[in-house]
Design a protein around this motif. Structure first.
Motif, PDB file in Angstrom:
ATOM      1  N   ASP A  54      40.531  35.789  25.603  1.00 27.45           N
ATOM      2  CA  ASP A  54      41.593  34.851  25.232  1.00 27.45           C
ATOM      3  C   ASP A  54      41.601  33.656  26.181  1.00 27.45           C
ATOM      4  O   ASP A  54      42.638  33.073  26.467  1.00 27.45           O
ATOM      5  CB  ASP A  54      42.960  35.539  25.190  1.00 27.45           C
ATOM      6  N   SER A  55      40.402  33.278  26.681  1.00 27.52           N
ATOM      7  CA  SER A  55      40.314  32.139  27.594  1.00 27.52           C
ATOM      8  C   SER A  55      40.632  30.841  26.848  1.00 27.52           C
ATOM      9  O   SER A  55      40.581  30.774  25.622  1.00 27.52           O
ATOM     10  CB  SER A  55      38.933  32.043  28.238  1.00 27.52           C
ATOM     11  N   PHE A  56      40.915  29.794  27.619  1.00 26.13           N
ATOM     12  CA  PHE A  56      41.332  28.515  27.057  1.00 26.13           C
ATOM     13  C   PHE A  56      40.162  27.561  26.829  1.00 26.13           C
ATOM     14  O   PHE A  56      40.381  26.407  26.480  1.00 26.13           O
ATOM     15  CB  PHE A  56      42.370  27.858  27.991  1.00 26.13           C
ATOM     16  N   THR A  70      31.863  29.567  18.270  1.00 21.41           N
ATOM     17  CA  THR A  70      31.932  31.017  18.107  1.00 21.41           C
ATOM     18  C   THR A  70      32.402  31.615  19.428  1.00 21.41           C
ATOM     19  O   THR A  70      31.914  31.230  20.492  1.00 21.41           O
ATOM     20  CB  THR A  70      30.552  31.603  17.748  1.00 21.41           C
ATOM     21  N   VAL A  71      33.344  32.545  19.353  1.00 24.71           N
ATOM     22  CA  VAL A  71      33.809  33.259  20.547  1.00 24.71           C
ATOM     23  C   VAL A  71      33.535  34.743  20.333  1.00 24.71           C
ATOM     24  O   VAL A  71      33.939  35.328  19.323  1.00 24.71           O
ATOM     25  CB  VAL A  71      35.308  33.036  20.808  1.00 24.71           C
ATOM     26  N   ALA A  82      43.962  35.160  21.294  1.00 24.86           N
ATOM     27  CA  ALA A  82      43.499  33.775  21.209  1.00 24.86           C
ATOM     28  C   ALA A  82      43.806  33.176  19.843  1.00 24.86           C
ATOM     29  O   ALA A  82      44.248  32.029  19.731  1.00 24.86           O
ATOM     30  CB  ALA A  82      42.001  33.712  21.496  1.00 24.86           C
ATOM     31  N   LYS A  83      43.592  33.968  18.800  1.00 24.25           N
ATOM     32  CA  LYS A  83      43.878  33.494  17.439  1.00 24.25           C
ATOM     33  C   LYS A  83      45.357  33.158  17.271  1.00 24.25           C
ATOM     34  O   LYS A  83      45.710  32.125  16.676  1.00 24.25           O
ATOM     35  CB  LYS A  83      43.474  34.560  16.414  1.00 24.25           C
ATOM     36  N   TRP A  95      34.879  34.309  15.066  1.00 25.31           N
ATOM     37  CA  TRP A  95      35.265  35.319  16.054  1.00 25.31           C
ATOM     38  C   TRP A  95      34.399  36.551  15.859  1.00 25.31           C
ATOM     39  O   TRP A  95      34.284  37.075  14.747  1.00 25.31           O
ATOM     40  CB  TRP A  95      36.738  35.676  15.897  1.00 25.31           C
ATOM     41  N   ILE A  96      33.799  37.037  16.934  1.00 24.74           N
ATOM     42  CA  ILE A  96      32.922  38.206  16.860  1.00 24.74           C
ATOM     43  C   ILE A  96      33.383  39.255  17.865  1.00 24.74           C
ATOM     44  O   ILE A  96      33.471  38.973  19.070  1.00 24.74           O
ATOM     45  CB  ILE A  96      31.457  37.837  17.164  1.00 24.74           C
TER      46      ILE A  96
END
Length: 214
Positions: A54-56, A70-71, A82-83, A95-96
């Protein structure tokens, strides 16, 4: 450590801690962003953030109009956080949920970013698998940016042992596939006011040498 469940460990951390309480919290990931600027990464580049949680970083890249993001993280909880934070903007990101040690990309990337995921791979086979995956999944002109604890940094993170690197050991480790662009040392101040020393390095893929037949 054979029975250690890496996914369960990280899910528990993200389920029990707020993002501003974890040691890796950065409201603005200035070091990572500086590599995008210095390397002139175009906003159309295909980018993956490994262990992004959940980094910025993704917020900042969206603010800079990057369009193909892509994260990846081992923790579904981290990505859900994060979402939720991004709201409708989350739809602009892929998102993976995957363990990077066994991740098999289906795309090739122009920029592979890894802040503090690689150093959790302490088994030789995992390290080899990871680096093989990276070199296969980065475009010939792509860039690999990696940040790990330095030899002056912590030996553990979140209760797990990590592998420290120096500029020399990192460069040597990647020499089979990559050529160093630059390395820098960075002091990261945690929310609990401790200092963690990181080494950040950028690499480009080695060009395949053409074979001359006589």
């Amino acid at each position: 450590m054979e029975n250690f469940n890496r996914k369960k460990h990280w899910e528990t951390i993200y389920q029990t801690k707020q993002f501003e309480d974890v040691s890796w919290f950065q409201p603005t990931p200035e070091t990572s962003l500086s590599f995008f600027k210095e390397l002139n990464i175009p906003t159309s580049a295909k980018i993956i953030d490994i262990g992004g949680g959940d980094s910025f970083l993704v917020d900042n890249l969206l603010d800079l109009n990057y369009q193909d993001l892509t994260v990846l993280d081992i923790s579904a909880t981290a990505l859900d956080k994060a979402k939720q934070r991004l709201g409708e903007r989350a739809d602009k990101v892929k998102w993976i949920v995957a363990d990077v040690a066994t991740f098999r990309p289906t795309e090739k990337y122009d920029f592979w970013h890894d802040r503090a995921a690689f150093h959790f791979l302490t088994q030789e086979l995992e390290v080899e698998n990871y680096l093989n995956t990276v070199q296969k999944s980065i475009q010939p002109t792509g860039v690999f940016v990696i940040g790990t604890f330095s030899e002056q940094g912590p030996k553990k993170c979140s209760g797990i042992e990590i592998k420290q690197y120096s500029e020399t050991t990192m460069t040597d480790r990647l020499a089979k596939f990559f050529e160093k662009i630059k390395c820098i040392k960075v002091d990261h101040k945690t929310p609990s006011d401790t200092i963690q020393n990181f080494i950040f390095c950028s690499f480009k893929k080695l060009r395949k040498k053409s074979v001359t037949h006589f």
